[in-house]
Each structure stands twice: as C-alpha cells, then as structure tokens.
Design an enzyme around this catalytic site. Structure first.
Site, mmCIF file in Angstrom:
data_model
loop_
_atom_site.group_PDB
_atom_site.id
_atom_site.type_symbol
_atom_site.label_atom_id
_atom_site.label_comp_id
_atom_site.label_asym_id
_atom_site.label_seq_id
_atom_site.Cartn_x
_atom_site.Cartn_y
_atom_site.Cartn_z
ATOM 1 N N ASP B 12 15.127 131.560 5.942
ATOM 2 C CA ASP B 12 16.441 132.288 5.823
ATOM 3 C C ASP B 12 16.234 132.533 4.567
ATOM 4 O O ASP B 12 16.122 132.107 3.268
ATOM 5 C CB ASP B 12 17.746 131.177 5.858
ATOM 6 C CG ASP B 12 17.811 130.714 7.435
ATOM 7 O OD1 ASP B 12 17.552 131.370 8.208
ATOM 8 O OD2 ASP B 12 18.218 129.512 7.484
ATOM 9 N N ASP B 131 23.867 132.484 18.552
ATOM 10 C CA ASP B 131 24.490 131.111 17.849
ATOM 11 C C ASP B 131 25.446 130.670 18.632
ATOM 12 O O ASP B 131 26.393 131.372 18.969
ATOM 13 C CB ASP B 131 24.987 131.841 16.578
ATOM 14 C CG ASP B 131 23.875 132.242 15.683
ATOM 15 O OD1 ASP B 131 22.647 131.829 15.633
ATOM 16 O OD2 ASP B 131 24.115 133.235 14.895
#
Lengths: 201, 254
Positions: B12, B131
């Site tokens: 990330d 998600d």
C-alpha cells in the site's frame, strides 16, 4: 544478438524487452514491414484479445511480412497471444484470420475449470525440448489466458493441463512458442528466454 | 501437475512510501517500495500488488513513477491500482509496467469501466477489487477505502464484475483487515463459489495456519498479505514450505 520485437500496439513490450536486454540481447521494436525483412530473429509478445493482435498487425502491414519471414526460416518466439496468433483462427474472434502458419484453431478453455487460467502451473514434457533445456521438470511457469491450442504432434514439446491438455511449449522447425509468460515466470522463465537466444544465434 | 496456490504480498503506497493501516485507518511507514519489491521477488512471491491508497489526482504522477520503479525489480506478475477511474488511468498503469490493473470504487459507481478495460486489455489484465463488510446478515460492498456503503451485495457484485470481464477478484474483508485475526474463510468460500475466476483472499493474515485455512475451507486461489511480510515476521519461503508440507500445491523457489 539483436532481437526484433513485434509491436502490434497493445502488447506487454516493456517487460519482454527488459528481460531480453538483461540476458544480453539487443532489442528493436518493429512497427514497419521493412524492419521484419531485415530481422534475423523475432519475438511476438502478446496479451489481450486475438482480434486486437491480428488487427494491429494488419493495420501496420506486418501480416504478410511476418508470414514471409517465418516461412523463410528465421527463428521466432511467440509468447501467449503470440503463440495463438501463429494459428489459423481463434474461437475468441470468429471470422478473424491468424498468421495461419499452423493450420489448426485456438479453442476456449472448457467451462468446467476456472477461466482465465491464471497462475503458476507445471508442464508435462512430451519430447526433448530446446526451450526447456536444463530447466528442472517440476518448474512452474506463469499462465494468464482463456484460450489455448490442443496439445498435439508434431508441434507440442510440452503440455499443460487445465480442462484439457494444451500446448504450453511449441517447437516446430524455426517456430518456437510458449503459452505462459516467460518474462513473468521468475528464474525458470528467464531461462527459457536464454535458451531461445542461444538457439537463435 | 496442479495450478499452484499463490502467495501475494501487497504494497500500500502513499506519496512513494509503503504504509500500513489498521482497519483502513492510522497509517504507519513500512519502507521503500522498490526495496520491498526486490526482496519479495527474491523470496519467491508469486505476484506483487501495488495500491495507491490515497489515490488523489495530484499524486498520480508520483504513483506512476513508483509503478515504473517497482516494475524494474520484478520478474513475476505485477498488479497495480488505486484511483483507477477511466480507461486512460488503466492504460497509464499498464504502460508504466504493470501486467494487470485493479479497479474498486470507480467500478462500483460505473460498472462499464470493467467492460472497457477488459475489451481493451483482456480479462487477464483486469482485477476487480472488492472491500466487503458484514452488515446485519449480509456481506456488503464498501467503497472509498471502506468508508462508505455501496448498498451492493458482495456475491451479486462479484458475479456482475465477472460477467463484465473481470479476470480475477481481489476480496478484502474490512472486518479482518489489519486485525491479525485470520482471513474471513466464510466470506472467501461464499464468493469463490459464485464466480468462475480466481479469488484472491485479503485481510487479517497473521499465522501460517491462517493461510492453510483460506486455501482449504476458504477455497481461495491466492492469498494476499502485507504487514506480516513487511515486518519480516514471516518469510514467504518459510510460509510456502509450511503449506507444501501440508499438501497445498505451491511454487517453491530453489
């Protein structure tokens, strides 16, 4: 040695180029037919759609030049869609004609397995292979495709099974091709490219 | 001869640095993306995923530069995404050296984005990232980094994404992300049963047993983790040896 990489407009040129250069080859990207005529070894890399590939070649007037050069015996390595483009046609793009160097058709993977076939798989060797020379038999290679060519004599040197046995490594005269991505298959994949370079010398 | 289960480290990134948050919040610096990418490539990672977690318009050039630099370190497949809103965004990421592009929020808001990317680059290059969070009795898709409910059912969205041309599903459990309480095997198995494409499980990895479970009862084709690899708590090689010893087909590098 210098490797001429066919640029049909949508391929994964940079990673193939980087791998070949790291292995000591010079590279030139080919977008014009006169470059094909001057080439002594060709790489046909490809990702994406069969019709984008053959249309891209046609728009650049590369189709006839490639057919002529390969029929004339110059070493060529097809990668993924580049393997499929060597055949007559593909179920992915009915009505579109491939390079027709081998008179068979590319099929869709059967519906009883996950498709695309994405990930690392092993090969089953059918005969002695130039591209797989000195590579361990249990090595894994990275595949990412939804279509394939049925494994068969005389062209298939190694098969892979995903729904059906398909040609993973093709070797026929001056034509070499792999359904997996050697440039993305770690050390084993780079070894395949090195074997091609040595053979094409 | 079996298709190997994949172990995928995820970077990330924010402003050119690898960061890690807990439940999508409170960022912590975890290192340099190029260094981590080179290490994972060496250690036998099967793929690498790079996500621009801020995904701001002005940070775009920085992110593409990170994609370019990370691609130079790899001879394994490389997926990049975060903030992919249009076909051109996907094209930029692929041209910078990624093999696949992942889409999330923008695809929920405009599902045609998936079809456009698949038509241009092929399904094998399009990863639908979802998600998911449990709400009442349902699994629901959240967008904007987990901040906002989309009102979409996870299984229905996975099916639609695949019908539109996504070649893989990257499935993150918001409830488990960064908690180190293990993958959500129930969620992963439920989605894997709904689609014909590979499913990458994400969120909650802590122990080797977590990976064994997600490849077993979770029916995952691949498992993603970040912090446990970044901190060198576990090496990818040791994890794969553990899995191989328990009958999971994995690619062991020599």
């Amino acid at each position: 040695m210098k490797i001429f990489i066919i640029d049909y407009g949508a391929g994964n040129l940079p990673s193939v180029e980087r791998a070949l250069r790291s292995l000591g080859a010079e590279t030139e990207c080919v977008t014009r037919p006169e470059q094909v005529a001057a080439a002594r070894a060709l790489v046909l890399p490809g990702v994406g759609h069969f019709s984008a590939f053959v249309t891209g070649l046609r728009e650049r007037n590369l189709t006839a030049a490639l057919q002529h050069a390969i029929a004339g015996g110059i070493p060529v390595l097809g990668i993924c869609l580049g393997l499929q483009a060597m055949f007559s046609a593909s179920a992915e793009a009915p009505g579109e004609q491939g390079l027709d160097l081998i008179h068979e058709n590319v099929q869709a993977l059967p519906t009883n397995v996950k498709s695309p076939h994405i990930g690392w798989n092993q090969l089953r060797r059918l005969r002695k292979s130039i591209l797989l020379r000195e590579i361990p038999h249990d090595a894994y290679f990275y595949f990412a495709h939804s279509y394939a060519v049925a494994a068969s004599q005389p062209h298939t040197a190694a098969a892979c099974d995903h729904g059906f046995p398909f040609a993973a490594v093709l070797e026929q005269d001056n034509m070499m091709a792999v359904q997996f991505h050697p440039e993305k298959s770690g050390d084993a994949g780079w070894h395949v490219l090195r074997n091609f370079l040595e053979w094409a010398q | 001869m079996t298709l190997a289960r994949r172990i995928i480290p995820c970077l990330d990134v924010d402003a050119g640095r690898v960061v890690k948050g807990v439940e999508f919040a409170s960022l912590r610096d975890m290192g340099d993306p190029e260094e981590l990418a080179a290490r994972y490539n060496r250690e036998g990672a099967d793929e690498l995923i790079l996500l621009d977690i801020t995904a701001s318009r002005d940070g775009r050039a920085t992110f593409l530069e990170t994609v370019r630099r990370v691609a130079q370190q790899l001879n394994i497949p490389f997926t990049a995404g975060g903030g992919i809103r249009r076909l051109e965004d996907g094209n930029a990421v692929l041209r910078a050296g990624a093999d696949k592009v992942t889409v999330n929020t923008a695809a929920v808001e405009r599902p045609e984005l998936i079809s456009e990317l698949a038509a241009q680059f092929g399904s094998q290059a399009v990863v639908l990232s979802m998600d998911v969070k449990k709400t009442n009795a349902a699994w629901e898709v959240f967008i904007r980094g987990g901040a906002e409910s989309s009102g979409r059912d996870a299984a229905a969205w996975a099916r639609e994404g695949v019908a539109r041309g996504a070649g893989e599903i990257l499935l993150t459990s918001i409830d488990r992300d960064g908690t180190c309480s293990g993958f959500d095997c129930g969620l992963t198995a439920a989605i894997a049963a709904q689609v014909s494409v590979p499913v990458i499980a994400s969120g909650g990895a802590k122990t080797f047993e977590d990976f064994l479970a997600v490849f077993g009862e979770g029916q995952a084709d691949a498992a993603l983790a970040a912090s446990i690899f970044h901190t060198a708590e576990h090496s990818i090689g040791a994890l794969k040896k553990y899995l191989a010893g328990r009958g999971v087909p994995v690619r062991l590098s020599r």
